[in-house]
Design a protein around this motif. Structure first.
Motif, PDB file in Angstrom:
ATOM      1  N   ARG A  25      77.900  -2.756  13.625  1.00  0.00           N
ATOM      2  CA  ARG A  25      78.680  -3.611  14.514  1.00  0.00           C
ATOM      3  C   ARG A  25      77.868  -4.012  15.751  1.00  0.00           C
ATOM      4  O   ARG A  25      77.939  -5.163  16.195  1.00  0.00           O
ATOM      5  N   LEU A  26      77.116  -3.072  16.304  1.00  0.00           N
ATOM      6  CA  LEU A  26      76.252  -3.415  17.445  1.00  0.00           C
ATOM      7  C   LEU A  26      75.222  -4.459  17.039  1.00  0.00           C
ATOM      8  O   LEU A  26      74.988  -5.432  17.756  1.00  0.00           O
ATOM      9  N   ALA A  27      74.588  -4.238  15.901  1.00  0.00           N
ATOM     10  CA  ALA A  27      73.552  -5.165  15.432  1.00  0.00           C
ATOM     11  C   ALA A  27      74.121  -6.553  15.151  1.00  0.00           C
ATOM     12  O   ALA A  27      73.399  -7.550  15.252  1.00  0.00           O
ATOM     13  N   ALA A  28      75.402  -6.637  14.805  1.00  0.00           N
ATOM     14  CA  ALA A  28      76.033  -7.922  14.497  1.00  0.00           C
ATOM     15  C   ALA A  28      76.455  -8.694  15.745  1.00  0.00           C
ATOM     16  O   ALA A  28      76.788  -9.875  15.646  1.00  0.00           O
ATOM     17  N   GLU A  29      76.461  -8.048  16.893  1.00  0.00           N
ATOM     18  CA  GLU A  29      76.842  -8.729  18.132  1.00  0.00           C
ATOM     19  C   GLU A  29      75.807  -9.810  18.460  1.00  0.00           C
ATOM     20  O   GLU A  29      74.609  -9.527  18.474  1.00  0.00           O
ATOM     21  N   PRO A  30      76.245 -11.026  18.760  1.00  0.00           N
ATOM     22  CA  PRO A  30      75.297 -12.126  18.971  1.00  0.00           C
ATOM     23  C   PRO A  30      74.405 -11.969  20.201  1.00  0.00           C
ATOM     24  O   PRO A  30      73.302 -12.489  20.218  1.00  0.00           O
ATOM     25  N   ASP A  31      74.846 -11.236  21.206  1.00  0.00           N
ATOM     26  CA  ASP A  31      74.064 -11.106  22.437  1.00  0.00           C
ATOM     27  C   ASP A  31      73.386  -9.752  22.569  1.00  0.00           C
ATOM     28  O   ASP A  31      72.999  -9.354  23.664  1.00  0.00           O
ATOM     29  N   ILE A  32      73.270  -9.038  21.441  1.00  0.00           N
ATOM     30  CA  ILE A  32      72.658  -7.712  21.457  1.00  0.00           C
ATOM     31  C   ILE A  32      71.600  -7.654  20.366  1.00  0.00           C
ATOM     32  O   ILE A  32      71.872  -7.947  19.203  1.00  0.00           O
ATOM     33  N   GLU A  33      70.389  -7.275  20.763  1.00  0.00           N
ATOM     34  CA  GLU A  33      69.287  -7.116  19.805  1.00  0.00           C
ATOM     35  C   GLU A  33      68.874  -5.655  19.777  1.00  0.00           C
ATOM     36  O   GLU A  33      68.552  -5.068  20.804  1.00  0.00           O
ATOM     37  N   MET A  34      68.908  -5.060  18.598  1.00  0.00           N
ATOM     38  CA  MET A  34      68.520  -3.656  18.453  1.00  0.00           C
ATOM     39  C   MET A  34      67.008  -3.531  18.601  1.00  0.00           C
ATOM     40  O   MET A  34      66.260  -4.186  17.884  1.00  0.00           O
ATOM     41  N   LEU A  35      66.572  -2.673  19.515  1.00  0.00           N
ATOM     42  CA  LEU A  35      65.147  -2.468  19.767  1.00  0.00           C
ATOM     43  C   LEU A  35      64.659  -1.077  19.365  1.00  0.00           C
ATOM     44  O   LEU A  35      63.474  -0.889  19.135  1.00  0.00           O
ATOM     45  N   GLY A  36      65.541  -0.119  19.318  1.00  0.00           N
ATOM     46  CA  GLY A  36      65.155   1.240  18.951  1.00  0.00           C
ATOM     47  C   GLY A  36      66.371   2.067  18.604  1.00  0.00           C
ATOM     48  O   GLY A  36      67.427   1.917  19.217  1.00  0.00           O
ATOM     49  N   ILE A  37      66.219   2.927  17.605  1.00  0.00           N
ATOM     50  CA  ILE A  37      67.301   3.791  17.162  1.00  0.00           C
ATOM     51  C   ILE A  37      66.752   5.204  17.062  1.00  0.00           C
ATOM     52  O   ILE A  37      65.784   5.445  16.339  1.00  0.00           O
ATOM     53  N   SER A  38      67.370   6.136  17.774  1.00  0.00           N
ATOM     54  CA  SER A  38      66.933   7.525  17.708  1.00  0.00           C
ATOM     55  C   SER A  38      67.400   8.153  16.403  1.00  0.00           C
ATOM     56  O   SER A  38      68.303   7.636  15.738  1.00  0.00           O
ATOM     57  N   PRO A  39      66.808   9.300  16.053  1.00  0.00           N
ATOM     58  CA  PRO A  39      67.426  10.089  14.993  1.00  0.00           C
ATOM     59  C   PRO A  39      68.822  10.525  15.432  1.00  0.00           C
ATOM     60  O   PRO A  39      69.139  10.534  16.623  1.00  0.00           O
ATOM     61  N   ALA A  40      69.634  10.907  14.473  1.00  0.00           N
ATOM     62  CA  ALA A  40      70.944  11.503  14.776  1.00  0.00           C
ATOM     63  C   ALA A  40      70.748  13.007  14.921  1.00  0.00           C
ATOM     64  O   ALA A  40      69.952  13.611  14.197  1.00  0.00           O
ATOM     65  N   TYR A  41      71.452  13.588  15.869  1.00  0.00           N
ATOM     66  CA  TYR A  41      71.379  15.021  16.133  1.00  0.00           C
ATOM     67  C   TYR A  41      72.760  15.622  15.983  1.00  0.00           C
ATOM     68  O   TYR A  41      73.749  15.045  16.439  1.00  0.00           O
ATOM     69  N   GLU A  42      72.817  16.801  15.372  1.00  0.00           N
ATOM     70  CA  GLU A  42      74.079  17.531  15.338  1.00  0.00           C
ATOM     71  C   GLU A  42      74.134  18.382  16.595  1.00  0.00           C
ATOM     72  O   GLU A  42      73.166  19.079  16.931  1.00  0.00           O
ATOM     73  N   THR A  43      75.263  18.312  17.286  1.00  0.00           N
ATOM     74  CA  THR A  43      75.378  18.977  18.579  1.00  0.00           C
ATOM     75  C   THR A  43      76.716  19.692  18.705  1.00  0.00           C
ATOM     76  O   THR A  43      77.729  19.242  18.191  1.00  0.00           O
ATOM     77  N   ALA A  44      76.670  20.798  19.431  1.00  0.00           N
ATOM     78  CA  ALA A  44      77.888  21.552  19.707  1.00  0.00           C
ATOM     79  C   ALA A  44      78.717  20.789  20.736  1.00  0.00           C
ATOM     80  O   ALA A  44      78.176  20.130  21.622  1.00  0.00           O
ATOM     81  N   PRO A  45      80.049  20.877  20.642  1.00  0.00           N
ATOM     82  CA  PRO A  45      80.886  20.215  21.649  1.00  0.00           C
ATOM     83  C   PRO A  45      80.753  20.895  23.012  1.00  0.00           C
ATOM     84  O   PRO A  45      80.444  22.087  23.093  1.00  0.00           O
ATOM     85  N   ILE A  46      80.967  20.124  24.070  1.00  0.00           N
ATOM     86  CA  ILE A  46      80.987  20.684  25.416  1.00  0.00           C
ATOM     87  C   ILE A  46      82.335  20.347  26.049  1.00  0.00           C
ATOM     88  O   ILE A  46      83.053  19.478  25.566  1.00  0.00           O
ATOM     89  N   GLY A  47      82.656  21.012  27.128  1.00  0.00           N
ATOM     90  CA  GLY A  47      83.952  20.769  27.757  1.00  0.00           C
ATOM     91  C   GLY A  47      85.049  21.376  26.904  1.00  0.00           C
ATOM     92  O   GLY A  47      85.278  22.573  26.934  1.00  0.00           O
TER      93      GLY A  47
END
Length: 168
Positions: A25-47
């Motif tokens: 959806r971000l990539a499909a936005e007309p005024d947004i160009e994807m320049l970099g994508i990090s790996p996905a990380y599994e993380t413990a919840p906080i709060g």
């Protein structure tokens, strides 16, 4: 065109599918160009910790949008994907947080830039470092160096950047 950084997270349902959907959806936005994508990380919840682990990542985008308009587009994507806000820091099928837009400093009821808590969170700083331009000093290097990633509950899950076409 200026660079902006967006954090993505999900811990309900098919987390990976939710992140991929949000990326599309971000990539499909007309005024947004994807320049970099990090790996996905599994993380413990906080709060609020009585919830499943998250998958988190950060994308670097180029945009001509003003920060408030970019935020509104991110919130629209969340709504389209069925995001429900009922518990602060609670479970969610998708979360899109605007971290930075160029060197903009902003403090309004709708948006604060840079994101006020990003320097305290490994689940933001680790993937942010992954997409930060190599020729620019990473401003949160000390904060990240002082974090114990094991204690913060963060581990790499997957790297999809090679699967997606990115602008340069």
């Amino acid at each position: 065109m200026q660079e902006a950084y967006v954090a993505l997270g999900a811990n309900l349902g098919d987390r990976e599918a939710s992140l991929r959907n949000a990326l599309g959806r971000l990539a499909a936005e007309p005024d947004i160009e994807m320049l970099g994508i990090s790996p996905a990380y599994e993380t413990a919840p906080i709060g609020y910790t009585d919830q499943p682990s998250f998958l988190n990542m950060v994308v670097r985008v180029g945009t001509g949008l003003q920060p408030i308009e970019l935020l509104r587009r991110l919130l629209a994507i969340e709504r389209e994907m069925g995001r429900v806000r009922d518990i602060r820091w609670g479970p969610r099928n998708i979360d899109l947080d605007l971290l930075l837009v160029g060197d903009t400093r902003l403090d309004t009821p709708e948006l604060t830039l840079p994101h006020p808590r990003m320097g305290e969170r490994a689940f933001v700083l680790v993937p942010l470092r992954d997409v930060w331009p190599e020729n620019v000093d990473f401003p949160w290097a000390r904060e990240l160096a002082e974090m114990s990633l094991e204690q913060e509950g963060i581990s790499q899950w997957a790297d999809w950047a090679s699967e997606l076409e990115l602008g340069q």
